[in-house]
Design an enzyme around this catalytic site. Structure first.
Site, PDB file in Angstrom:
ATOM      1  N   GLU A 177       0.817  -1.220   0.000  1.00 10.87           N
ATOM      2  CA  GLU A 177       0.000   0.000   0.000  1.00 10.87           C
ATOM      3  C   GLU A 177       0.851   1.271   0.000  1.00 10.87           C
ATOM      4  OE1 GLU A 177      -2.861   0.390   3.199  1.00 10.87           O
ATOM      5  OE2 GLU A 177      -3.625   2.265   2.416  1.00 10.87           O
ATOM      6  N   LYS A 219      -2.495  -1.879  -3.211  1.00 14.14           N
ATOM      7  CA  LYS A 219      -3.541  -1.013  -2.646  1.00 14.14           C
ATOM      8  C   LYS A 219      -3.119   0.436  -2.845  1.00 14.14           C
ATOM      9  CE  LYS A 219      -6.127  -0.150   1.622  1.00 14.14           C
ATOM     10  NZ  LYS A 219      -6.792  -0.792   2.748  1.00 14.14           N
TER      11      LYS A 219
END
Ligand code: 13P
Length: 342
Positions: A177, A219
């Site tokens: 992420e 992400k």
């Protein structure tokens, strides 16, 4: 040798019509969320709130996995079942946030590096024993006319790849992420440029550190105009810019991209995902791993009151259903008016 379990878990997390609930707010973040509804952040209130989410009847039709926090993975539902066991019994894959937060980066005013690598191998082993099959590590980058620096970009990319390699060694799918924060007045073009720069570094480090990208999920932020920009891009422009950015940097071998909502309104987060899926096919599944955009209405409906648990569950179920529809481009704003039926 490729680890087929990792590939299967990654693919299951982005199964058609499903996405991920991020319920991994740290102690500080959940306190901020509870403050907005006037609820004290005690261990029991946090448990009761997560119990509300995880026991929502039928939501597993739309939710493939849930990201937990260290405290939460050790807590139990009202009936005494450990949360990871409860989720797994519904076919929902338990995940765990393993980073220890974004800390000031030395010699880099206004920038952060995410910490948590020390002892990570041992913690991953413990989390796997507690039922976790995937993990999350979030790096953050601020946009200004001069930031983020190359130093910040590469330091975080290196840490993300070290985390991802350790996860795979432990049989845990890493969600990678890198979040380019969208606060500020920047244009959508600048957001796209910075996100490109960040993703290029992340995939270079993942490759160099021998991470099998087929056993990962990305992400990212969407490519947006800054939240304070005077002339903000609309839904179709955001979808196009985001797809353009991702198509340049994310290998087709990555099974799925699970967006964060990052402070967008619930309905914007759904509409943007829908617009991207409406113009497929894409090399990867495009799905969600939302925190606020799945939880905000539920939190508001619950208000910490036992008699409002069902209302909270209805609100969460409704958002999960809307985002599941956005997985196939089938969402329309008129669906928001439908009664949210549990
Ligand atoms: P938001 O969707 O609220 O941005 O949270 C997702 C997340 O897990 C951030 O790390």
């Amino acid at each position: 040798m490729p680890n087929t379990e990792l590939h299967e878990t990654a693919r299951a997390l982005v199964a058609e019509g499903k996405g991920i609930l991020a319920a991994d707010e740290s102690g500080g973040t959940i306190k901020k969320r509870f403050d907005t509804i006037g609820v004290e952040s005690t261990e029991e209130n946090r448990r009761a709130y997560r119990n509300l989410l995880f026991t929502t009847p039928g939501v597993e039709e739309y939710i493939s996995g849930v990201i937990l926090y260290d405290e939460t993975i050790r807590q139990k539902a009202d009936d005494g079942t450990p949360f990871p066991e409860l989720l797994a019994s519904k076919g929902v894959i338990p995940g765990i946030k393993v980073d220890q937060g974004a800390k000031p980066l030395a010699h880099a005013e206004g920038e952060t590096v995410t910490e948590g690598l020390d002892g990570l191998r041992q913690r991953l082993e413990e989390y796997r024993g507690l039922g976790a099959r995937f993990a999350k590590w979030r790096a953050t980058y601020s946009i200004s006319d001069t930031l983020p620096s190359e130093y910040c970009i590469w330091t975080n990319a290196h840490a993300l790849a070290r985390y991802a390699a350790l996860c795979q060694e432990a049989g845990i799918v890493p969600i990678v992420e890198p979040e380019v924060l969208q606060d500020g007045t920047h244009s959508i073009e600048r957001s796209g440029f910075v996100t490109s720069r960040v993703l290029a570094a992340v995939y270079t480090e993942l490759f160099d550190q021998r991470v099998d990208v087929e056993g990962t999920l990305l992400k990212p932020n969407m490519t947006l105009s800054g939240y304070d920009a005077s002339d903000r891009a609309g839904v179709d422009e955001v979808a196009e810019a985001t797809l353009h950015t991702l198509s340049k940097h994310v290998p087709a071998a990555v099974p799925g991209i699970v967006f964060l909502s990052g402070g967008q309104s619930d309905e914007d987060a759904t509409a943007h995902l829908n617009a991207m899926n409406a113009v497929g096919p894409h090399p990867w599944q495009l799905s969600f791993s939302y925190g606020r955009a799945l939880q905000a209405p539920a939190l508001k409906a619950w208000e910490g009151k036992p008699e409002c648990v069902e209302a909270g569950q209805r609100a969460y179920y409704h958002r999960a259903k809307m985002n599941a529809a956005a997985r196939t481009g089938a969402y329309g704003p008129e669906m928001e008016r439908e009664a949210a039926v549990v």
